[in-house]
Design an enzyme around this catalytic site. Structure first.
Site, short mmCIF file in Angstrom:
data_model
loop_
_atom_site.label_atom_id
_atom_site.label_comp_id
_atom_site.label_asym_id
_atom_site.label_seq_id
_atom_site.Cartn_x
_atom_site.Cartn_y
_atom_site.Cartn_z
CD GLU A 1 19.10 -50.76 -18.06
OE1 GLU A 1 18.80 -51.38 -18.77
OE2 GLU A 1 19.36 -49.63 -18.54
CB CYS B 1 12.49 -45.12 -35.32
SG CYS B 1 13.20 -46.16 -36.66
CB CYS C 1 12.09 -39.45 -37.40
SG CYS C 1 13.88 -40.17 -37.17
#
Length: 288
Positions: free
Chosen positions: A35, A190, A200
């Site tokens: 992260e 997206c 999508c």
């Protein structure tokens, strides 16, 4: 359950990329490191650095025992090198405050160096399976389009967590998948500039699509040109010191060929102020 959750879960199970931090047994330390590295850095660049990092420092205690300069050197060309210092400080805090175990509690995670709302919740959710909303730039864009009919999200705000909380199922495992799926959808389908609405899973319930794809201002902060910038000079200084580590370099000779001497000096001064470089007796080095 929100109308978004079932199609997101089904889509993610079929389409999620095979990424190291999504594999069973990756561990909280590995997820924490990933992260830190993924902040403003593409996945493809992160993976080899992550593997090398965890091979060298497989847990927080191992990194905490190293010099901060070792972390800065290992960070290499990932960019935003202060993240390396923050990660090193967080490792020291994990060792000293939590017996070397990355904490599970969001408030305890937020108390670690370099960790904000997103990273704290990402670790709690993806490492420990707890139920929290996790919101990154990709998630915000998906929610802005599907729920609000806006092409681009506004600036980050606390309301983002409230909005995502309303999308999550009550089941912890399903909630974790929805968090990951929203990010994955924003990263691969997206997207900001070329969304693939035909692929999508939320196309039928997307407000932006239903309203004819109205334009909205893109309020994302633009990154300044790198070439010839102060960031470029800073990176060049660090590149020399990484190559010289663990030795130091004569300050007068450090990046002496840089075309703008004032910019070069400004870069060195800013790196010293950030704790990324030490100057001792007219010699420069990575922090020890």
């Amino acid at each position: 359950m929100s109308a978004l959750a079932p199609p997101l879960i089904a889509w993610y199970r079929e389409n999620a990329r095979d990424l190291p931090w999504r594999r069973d047994g990756f561990g909280a330390w590995g997820i924490l490191v990933s992260e830190f590295m993924l902040q403003q850095t593409p996945v493809a660049r992160v993976i080899p650095h992550l593997e090398a990092w965890l091979s060298r420092w497989p847990d927080a205690a191992a990194l905490a025992a190293a010099a901060p300069g070792d972390a800065v050197a290992q960070w290499a060309n990932l960019g935003y090198p202060r993240r390396a210092l923050w990660l090193h400080r967080a490792a020291v805090q994990v060792r000293d405050r939590h017996d070397g175990v990355v904490p599970r509690d969001v408030d305890a995670l937020l108390a670690l160096s370099g960790i904000g709302d997103y990273t704290a919740r990402a670790v709690a959710v993806f490492a420990y399976g707890d139920r929290h909303p996790v919101v990154d730039t990709n998630t915000r864009r998906v929610l802005a389009r599907v729920l609000e009919g806006r092409a681009q999200p506004g600036p980050p705000a606390k309301e983002d967590l409230v909005r995502m909380e309303g999308v999550l199922p009550e089941d912890r495992a399903d909630a974790a998948i929805v968090n990951a799926a929203a990010m994955e959808l924003g990263a691969t389908v997206c997207t900001a500039r070329s969304p693939r609405c035909d692929a999508c899973p939320l196309a039928e319930i997307c407000r932006w699509r239903a309203e004819g794809f109205p334009a909205s201002p893109d309020l994302r902060r633009r990154q300044a040109r790198y070439e010839g910038s102060d960031r470029h000079a800073r990176g060049a200084v660090l590149g020399i010191l990484r190559g010289a580590a663990p030795d130091d370099v004569d300050l007068a000779a450090l990046l002496a060929e840089w075309p703008d001497a004032r910019q070069r000096d400004r870069a060195i001064d800013s790196l010293v102020a950030d704790g990324l470089v030490e100057v001792v007796a007219d010699r420069a080095r990575l922090p020890r």
